[in-house]
Write an enzyme that holds these catalytic residues in place. Structure first.
Site, PDB file in Angstrom:
ATOM      1  N   GLU A 135       2.321   1.240  -0.333  1.00 27.07           N
ATOM      2  CA  GLU A 135       2.312   0.948  -1.780  1.00 27.07           C
ATOM      3  C   GLU A 135       3.566   0.177  -2.175  1.00 27.07           C
ATOM      4  OE1 GLU A 135       1.484   4.995  -2.994  1.00 27.07           O
ATOM      5  OE2 GLU A 135      -0.501   4.770  -2.094  1.00 27.07           O
TER       6      GLU A 135
ATOM      7  N   LYS B  51       4.043  10.970  -4.516  1.00 33.91           N
ATOM      8  CA  LYS B  51       3.907   9.687  -5.241  1.00 33.91           C
ATOM      9  C   LYS B  51       4.338   9.861  -6.705  1.00 33.91           C
ATOM     10  CE  LYS B  51       0.238   8.439  -2.086  1.00 33.91           C
ATOM     11  NZ  LYS B  51      -0.815   7.526  -1.762  1.00 33.91           N
TER      12      LYS B  51
ATOM     13  N   ASN C  44       3.784  13.572   0.362  1.00 33.32           N
ATOM     14  CA  ASN C  44       4.295  12.514  -0.513  1.00 33.32           C
ATOM     15  C   ASN C  44       3.592  12.663  -1.857  1.00 33.32           C
ATOM     16  OD1 ASN C  44       4.948  10.119  -1.791  1.00 33.32           O
ATOM     17  ND2 ASN C  44       3.702   8.820  -0.461  1.00 33.32           N
TER      18      ASN C  44
ATOM     19  N   GLY D 278      -5.674   7.110   0.569  1.00 33.44           N
ATOM     20  CA  GLY D 278      -6.275   7.413  -0.722  1.00 33.44           C
ATOM     21  C   GLY D 278      -7.728   6.976  -0.827  1.00 33.44           C
TER      22      GLY D 278
ATOM     23  N   SER E 106      -5.599   9.907   4.276  1.00 35.71           N
ATOM     24  CA  SER E 106      -6.662  10.879   3.998  1.00 35.71           C
ATOM     25  C   SER E 106      -6.665  12.068   4.963  1.00 35.71           C
ATOM     26  CB  SER E 106      -8.016  10.179   3.961  1.00 35.71           C
ATOM     27  OG  SER E 106      -8.021   9.194   2.935  1.00 35.71           O
TER      28      SER E 106
HETATM   29  C1  PEP Z   1       0.166   8.443   1.646  1.00 39.89           C
HETATM   30  O1  PEP Z   1       0.350   8.123   0.505  1.00 39.89           O
HETATM   31  O2  PEP Z   1       1.113   8.353   2.429  1.00 39.89           O
HETATM   32  C2  PEP Z   1      -1.160   8.900   2.047  1.00 39.89           C
HETATM   33  C3  PEP Z   1      -1.422   8.997   3.314  1.00 39.89           C
HETATM   34  O3  PEP Z   1      -2.057   9.191   1.056  1.00 39.89           O
HETATM   35  P1  PEP Z   1      -3.480   9.944   1.224  1.00 39.89           P
HETATM   36  O4  PEP Z   1      -3.213  11.190   2.037  1.00 39.89           O
HETATM   37  O5  PEP Z   1      -3.898  10.277  -0.178  1.00 39.89           O
HETATM   38  O6  PEP Z   1      -4.397   9.018   1.914  1.00 39.89           O
END
Ligand code: PEP
Length: 252
Positions: free
Chosen positions: A99, A13, A11, A175, A215
């Site tokens: 989000e 974003k 993703n 994140g 993460s």
């Molecule tokens: C996400 O946005 O779906 C996500 C899991 O982000 P991250 O891997 O940065 O935690």
């Protein structure tokens, strides 16, 4: 039953414009071997769905949008319709990302509309659920997830579940660099599979892929993917780096 085909999704974003996004897409495609046991999906921003799809034509990468409206067209400022996603070369969409829920106030009911809308046009739908840290610490994680799943899947018929992938993303792990431990993730995925069995039937629960997100990194992907109920990953930050995401999709 053996493990389901894994889905490794990136993703992006609100990152990348055409030049860096296309480069990233090509680099990710180069990291894809002749996989038979896994699929790779990229969700770039709406603005470069077409470019990324075009540059990856013929490569084994699924393209998806980061959200989708339920209508084909009309007065829905700021939205993207399922046929727009398809016309841009996409065949999938993410809905219910935390989000969207937290920053933009999307409710379970709205997410359910998006989910059903995408399904009605044949998109593969990645439906995200996840509890906050406060909810987990208060011992409410499973109750929150149950509610999100039940409401999000309202009026989704069992045959349509073949096109639904659930992404469990604990909000506290997105994140933040904090990952749920493999035991925590497995326990929660098993719970989610149990909820699917309760709503539908054993077969549907066994066939539905449940991704972990929060993460995911090259250093933790192998142990997460070794868990019996973890069928893939939804990756944010690490998906923006071709080397990291390349390692993630090549989990062992
Ligand atoms: C996400 O946005 O779906 C996500 C899991 O982000 P991250 O891997 O940065 O935690």
């Amino acid at each position: 039953m053996g493990k389901r085909k894994a889905l490794m999704a990136g993703n992006w974003k609100m990152h990348t414009t055409a030049v860096d996004g296309c480069q990233l897409a090509v680099d990710v495609a180069s990291a894809c071997a002749d996989f038979t046991d896994r699929e790779v999906l990229l969700a770039p921003p709406f603005t470069i769905l077409s470019e990324v799809s075009h540059i990856l034509k013929g490569r084994p990468v699924i393209i998806g949008s980061q959200n989708v409206c339920w209508e084909e067209k009309g007065a829905f400022t700021g939205e993207i319709s399922p046929i727009m996603v398809q016309a841009a070369g996409g065949s999938a969409a993410i809905v219910g990302h935390s989000e969207r829920r937290q920053i933009f106030g999307e409710t379970d009911e709205l997410i359910n509309k998006r989910l059903r809308g995408g399904l009605s046009f044949g998109l593969l739908m990645i439906f995200c659920v996840g509890e906050t840290l406060e909810e987990r610490e208060a011992g409410k994680a499973f109750a929150v997830l149950y509610e999100q799943i039940k409401k999000g899947l309202a009026d989704v018929a069992a045959p349509d579940m073949a096109k639904v992938v659930i992404a469990y993303e604990p909000v506290w792990a997105i994140g933040t660099g904090k990952t749920a431990s493999k035991e925590q993730a497995q326990e929660t995925h098993a719970f989610i599979r149990g909820v699917l069995e309760q709503i539908y039937e054993k077969n549907v629960a066994e066939q539905t892929r449940i991704l972990y997100g929060g993460s995911v990194k090259p250093t933790n992907v192998d142990e997460l993917m070794a868990q019996p109920d973890i069928d893939g990953a939804l990756v944010g930050g690490a998906a923006l780096d071709a080397q990291s995401f390349g390692r993630i999709i090549n989990f062992k």
